[in-house]
Design a protein around this motif. Structure first.
Motif, PDB file in Angstrom:
ATOM      1  N   ASP A  91      11.000  -1.761  -7.605  1.00 33.23           N
ATOM      2  CA  ASP A  91      11.105  -2.687  -6.475  1.00 33.23           C
ATOM      3  C   ASP A  91      11.623  -1.974  -5.228  1.00 33.23           C
ATOM      4  OD1 ASP A  91      10.309  -4.747  -8.155  1.00 33.23           O
ATOM      5  OD2 ASP A  91      12.357  -5.491  -8.497  1.00 33.23           O
ATOM      6  N   ASP A  92      12.618  -1.120  -5.424  1.00 31.92           N
ATOM      7  CA  ASP A  92      13.213  -0.423  -4.284  1.00 31.92           C
ATOM      8  C   ASP A  92      12.228   0.555  -3.653  1.00 31.92           C
ATOM      9  OD1 ASP A  92      15.530  -1.820  -4.793  1.00 31.92           O
ATOM     10  OD2 ASP A  92      16.491  -0.179  -5.904  1.00 31.92           O
ATOM     11  N   MET A  93      11.459   1.253  -4.485  1.00 35.73           N
ATOM     12  CA  MET A  93      10.465   2.179  -3.945  1.00 35.73           C
ATOM     13  C   MET A  93       9.398   1.423  -3.162  1.00 35.73           C
ATOM     14  SD  MET A  93       9.808   5.409  -3.611  1.00 35.73           S
ATOM     15  CE  MET A  93      10.867   6.169  -4.858  1.00 35.73           C
ATOM     16  N   ALA A  94       9.054   0.230  -3.612  1.00 34.41           N
ATOM     17  CA  ALA A  94       8.104  -0.608  -2.875  1.00 34.41           C
ATOM     18  C   ALA A  94       8.672  -1.000  -1.514  1.00 34.41           C
ATOM     19  CB  ALA A  94       7.755  -1.847  -3.688  1.00 34.41           C
ATOM     20  N   LEU A  95       9.972  -1.241  -1.446  1.00 32.09           N
ATOM     21  CA  LEU A  95      10.616  -1.555  -0.166  1.00 32.09           C
ATOM     22  C   LEU A  95      10.558  -0.359   0.777  1.00 32.09           C
ATOM     23  CD1 LEU A  95      13.806  -3.514  -1.311  1.00 32.09           C
ATOM     24  CD2 LEU A  95      11.797  -4.445  -0.145  1.00 32.09           C
ATOM     25  N   LEU A  96      10.781   0.841   0.239  1.00 34.46           N
ATOM     26  CA  LEU A  96      10.701   2.043   1.063  1.00 34.46           C
ATOM     27  C   LEU A  96       9.284   2.238   1.583  1.00 34.46           C
ATOM     28  CD1 LEU A  96      12.027   4.559   2.248  1.00 34.46           C
ATOM     29  CD2 LEU A  96      11.578   5.736   0.068  1.00 34.46           C
ATOM     30  N   LEU A  97       8.300   1.954   0.748  1.00 32.73           N
ATOM     31  CA  LEU A  97       6.898   2.036   1.178  1.00 32.73           C
ATOM     32  C   LEU A  97       6.643   1.095   2.351  1.00 32.73           C
ATOM     33  CD1 LEU A  97       3.862   2.705   0.882  1.00 32.73           C
ATOM     34  CD2 LEU A  97       3.767   1.051  -0.978  1.00 32.73           C
ATOM     35  N   THR A  98       7.095  -0.129   2.245  1.00 34.86           N
ATOM     36  CA  THR A  98       6.908  -1.095   3.338  1.00 34.86           C
ATOM     37  C   THR A  98       7.596  -0.623   4.605  1.00 34.86           C
ATOM     38  OG1 THR A  98       6.744  -2.942   1.785  1.00 34.86           O
ATOM     39  CG2 THR A  98       7.331  -3.474   4.045  1.00 34.86           C
ATOM     40  N   HIS A  99       8.809  -0.096   4.459  1.00 34.69           N
ATOM     41  CA  HIS A  99       9.548   0.425   5.609  1.00 34.69           C
ATOM     42  C   HIS A  99       8.778   1.557   6.287  1.00 34.69           C
ATOM     43  CE1 HIS A  99      13.032   1.951   7.924  1.00 34.69           C
ATOM     44  NE2 HIS A  99      12.581   3.142   7.563  1.00 34.69           N
ATOM     45  N   ALA A 100       8.277   2.494   5.493  1.00 32.62           N
ATOM     46  CA  ALA A 100       7.572   3.649   6.052  1.00 32.62           C
ATOM     47  C   ALA A 100       6.275   3.242   6.742  1.00 32.62           C
ATOM     48  CB  ALA A 100       7.286   4.662   4.947  1.00 32.62           C
ATOM     49  N   GLN A 101       5.579   2.285   6.166  1.00 37.62           N
ATOM     50  CA  GLN A 101       4.308   1.861   6.755  1.00 37.62           C
ATOM     51  C   GLN A 101       4.500   1.164   8.098  1.00 37.62           C
ATOM     52  OE1 GLN A 101       2.707  -0.264   3.290  1.00 37.62           O
ATOM     53  NE2 GLN A 101       1.163   1.333   3.074  1.00 37.62           N
ATOM     54  N   GLN A 102       5.689   0.656   8.350  1.00 39.10           N
ATOM     55  CA  GLN A 102       5.976   0.089   9.666  1.00 39.10           C
ATOM     56  C   GLN A 102       6.094   1.194  10.710  1.00 39.10           C
ATOM     57  OE1 GLN A 102       9.527  -2.171   8.892  1.00 39.10           O
ATOM     58  NE2 GLN A 102       8.419  -3.877   7.950  1.00 39.10           N
ATOM     59  N   SER A 103       6.571   2.364  10.294  1.00 38.86           N
ATOM     60  CA  SER A 103       6.689   3.504  11.210  1.00 38.86           C
ATOM     61  C   SER A 103       5.389   4.293  11.325  1.00 38.86           C
ATOM     62  CB  SER A 103       7.804   4.441  10.728  1.00 38.86           C
ATOM     63  OG  SER A 103       9.055   3.788  10.723  1.00 38.86           O
ATOM     64  N   TYR A 104       4.605   4.299  10.246  1.00 37.12           N
ATOM     65  CA  TYR A 104       3.347   5.056  10.215  1.00 37.12           C
ATOM     66  C   TYR A 104       2.211   4.153   9.734  1.00 37.12           C
ATOM     67  CZ  TYR A 104       6.463   9.065  10.636  1.00 37.12           C
ATOM     68  OH  TYR A 104       7.415   9.954  11.060  1.00 37.12           O
ATOM     69  N   PRO A 105       1.857   3.164  10.524  1.00 30.41           N
ATOM     70  CA  PRO A 105       0.828   2.212  10.090  1.00 30.41           C
ATOM     71  C   PRO A 105      -0.542   2.863   9.969  1.00 30.41           C
ATOM     72  CG  PRO A 105       1.359   1.874  12.400  1.00 30.41           C
ATOM     73  CD  PRO A 105       2.366   2.859  11.880  1.00 30.41           C
ATOM     74  N   GLY A 106      -1.273   2.440   8.953  1.00 28.10           N
ATOM     75  CA  GLY A 106      -2.651   2.891   8.803  1.00 28.10           C
ATOM     76  C   GLY A 106      -2.843   4.214   8.100  1.00 28.10           C
ATOM     77  N   LEU A 107      -1.771   4.943   7.804  1.00 29.13           N
ATOM     78  CA  LEU A 107      -1.924   6.245   7.147  1.00 29.13           C
ATOM     79  C   LEU A 107      -2.061   6.073   5.636  1.00 29.13           C
ATOM     80  CD1 LEU A 107       0.641   8.638   8.897  1.00 29.13           C
ATOM     81  CD2 LEU A 107      -1.829   8.538   9.191  1.00 29.13           C
ATOM     82  N   PRO A 108      -2.864   6.923   4.992  1.00 32.22           N
ATOM     83  CA  PRO A 108      -2.901   6.904   3.526  1.00 32.22           C
ATOM     84  C   PRO A 108      -1.549   7.341   2.975  1.00 32.22           C
ATOM     85  CG  PRO A 108      -4.028   8.836   4.358  1.00 32.22           C
ATOM     86  CD  PRO A 108      -3.701   7.992   5.560  1.00 32.22           C
ATOM     87  N   PHE A 109      -1.265   6.963   1.739  1.00 33.30           N
ATOM     88  CA  PHE A 109       0.023   7.351   1.163  1.00 33.30           C
ATOM     89  C   PHE A 109      -0.170   7.830  -0.268  1.00 33.30           C
ATOM     90  CE2 PHE A 109      -0.447   2.876   0.184  1.00 33.30           C
ATOM     91  CZ  PHE A 109       0.022   2.756  -1.114  1.00 33.30           C
ATOM     92  N   ALA A 110       0.744   8.694  -0.671  1.00 31.51           N
ATOM     93  CA  ALA A 110       0.726   9.270  -2.013  1.00 31.51           C
ATOM     94  C   ALA A 110       2.054   9.002  -2.694  1.00 31.51           C
ATOM     95  CB  ALA A 110       0.476  10.775  -1.939  1.00 31.51           C
ATOM     96  N   LEU A 111       2.023   8.917  -4.019  1.00 29.04           N
ATOM     97  CA  LEU A 111       3.220   8.725  -4.814  1.00 29.04           C
ATOM     98  C   LEU A 111       3.428   9.937  -5.715  1.00 29.04           C
ATOM     99  CD1 LEU A 111       2.664   5.023  -5.993  1.00 29.04           C
ATOM    100  CD2 LEU A 111       3.950   5.818  -3.990  1.00 29.04           C
ATOM    101  N   ALA A 112       4.649  10.444  -5.727  1.00 23.52           N
ATOM    102  CA  ALA A 112       4.966  11.592  -6.572  1.00 23.52           C
ATOM    103  C   ALA A 112       6.314  11.368  -7.232  1.00 23.52           C
ATOM    104  CB  ALA A 112       4.984  12.883  -5.740  1.00 23.52           C
ATOM    105  N   GLY A 113       6.482  11.922  -8.413  1.00 21.02           N
ATOM    106  CA  GLY A 113       7.753  11.765  -9.090  1.00 21.02           C
ATOM    107  C   GLY A 113       7.994  12.866 -10.093  1.00 21.02           C
ATOM    108  N   PHE A 114       9.267  13.011 -10.451  1.00 26.07           N
ATOM    109  CA  PHE A 114       9.673  13.977 -11.463  1.00 26.07           C
ATOM    110  C   PHE A 114      10.438  13.244 -12.554  1.00 26.07           C
ATOM    111  CE2 PHE A 114      13.236  17.076 -12.610  1.00 26.07           C
ATOM    112  CZ  PHE A 114      12.529  17.632 -13.661  1.00 26.07           C
ATOM    113  N   SER A 115      10.038  13.459 -13.809  1.00 21.63           N
ATOM    114  CA  SER A 115      10.710  12.911 -14.977  1.00 21.63           C
ATOM    115  C   SER A 115      10.775  11.378 -14.886  1.00 21.63           C
ATOM    116  CB  SER A 115      12.103  13.543 -15.113  1.00 21.63           C
ATOM    117  OG  SER A 115      12.648  13.312 -16.386  1.00 21.63           O
ATOM    118  N   PHE A 116      11.967  10.768 -14.895  1.00 20.58           N
ATOM    119  CA  PHE A 116      12.067   9.310 -14.769  1.00 20.58           C
ATOM    120  C   PHE A 116      11.316   8.804 -13.540  1.00 20.58           C
ATOM    121  CE2 PHE A 116      14.448   5.766 -12.788  1.00 20.58           C
ATOM    122  CZ  PHE A 116      14.272   4.788 -13.764  1.00 20.58           C
ATOM    123  N   GLY A 117      11.280   9.606 -12.480  1.00 18.29           N
ATOM    124  CA  GLY A 117      10.561   9.216 -11.270  1.00 18.29           C
ATOM    125  C   GLY A 117       9.074   9.025 -11.491  1.00 18.29           C
ATOM    126  N   THR A 118       8.504   9.692 -12.509  1.00 20.26           N
ATOM    127  CA  THR A 118       7.074   9.479 -12.802  1.00 20.26           C
ATOM    128  C   THR A 118       6.835   8.083 -13.354  1.00 20.26           C
ATOM    129  OG1 THR A 118       7.163  10.337 -15.083  1.00 20.26           O
ATOM    130  CG2 THR A 118       6.794  11.950 -13.320  1.00 20.26           C
TER     131      THR A 118
END
Length: 211
Positions: A91-118
């Motif tokens: 849920d929190d990562m989804a909030l960060l995504l929404t926050h970032a898209q307000q600063s960079y609207p229209g850009l493609p986005f990628a998700l990356a993670g390590f261990s538990f982050g995957t």
């Protein structure tokens, strides 16, 4: 990460969440090519957004011209709350995504993670796909298959694992990947934290992203 790293917080359901933003070299990229979100390893075992593998993934995306966001999960660093076994973290990562898209609207986005982050990022991708707005691509390093119920991922996902990983055995990752017919990049001699092998992670991500 570097002297240009911008630190900030966003409001999460369990309280403020500590976040960081790194920008690509403006002389090489007049405008960012996309947004990357990098998730760190398990909070209860010392995982933070300053983990070396997380930093390596950030550097890979900066080299590709992406702005790179990361956050400390609940209960880590200056982030409030307690560990929520991946539910609240997604849920929190989804909030960060929404926050970032307000600063960079229209850009493609990628998700990356390590261990538990995957686990967090694969869950978020599943949620976004169901809503019709998936990430353009995933990068999973030290995939948490076998430790957590990592959902299926798109066929172009970049999965990197260490041959000698004794935290998440390579056989568990193969068992998860086999039904998906999903290739795995195995780094010979690498343990879970990729000691002395970090450069391979960056090189593989950059090389495969450009294909």
């Amino acid at each position: 990460m570097n002297v240009q790293t911008q630190y900030f917080s966003i409001a999460g359901a369990a309280g403020p969440l500590e976040c960081a933003l790194d920008l690509p070299d403006a002389t090489a990229f007049a405008t960012p090519r996309g947004i990357a979100f990098v998730a760190h390893p398990h909070p209860l075992f010392g995982g933070t957004m300053d983990n070396k593998v997380v930093h390596t993934l950030v550097r890979a995306f900066l080299a590709l011209g992406y702005v790179a966001y990361r956050m400390n999960f609940r209960g880590v660093g200056k982030s409030d709350g307690v560990h929520d076994e991946g539910r609240g973290e997604t849920d929190d990562m989804a909030l960060l995504l929404t926050h970032a898209q307000q600063s960079y609207p229209g850009l493609p986005f990628a998700l990356a993670g390590f261990s538990f982050g995957t686990f967090v990022q694969a869950q978020l991708q599943q949620r976004l796909s169901a809503a019709g707005m998936p990430a353009e691509r995933l990068v999973l390093v030290g995939c948490a298959a076998g430790k957590w119920a990592v959902p299926e991922v798109p066929p172009d996902t970049i999965v990197i694992h260490g041959e000698l990983d004794d935290t998440i055995p390579l056989t568990a990752v193969f068992d998860w990947a086999r039904p998906q017919d999903l290739p795995i990049i195995v780094i010979p001699g690498a343990d879970h934290f990729f000691h002395r092998k970090l450069q391979h992670i960056k090189n593989f991500v950059v090389e495969m992203w450009r294909r």
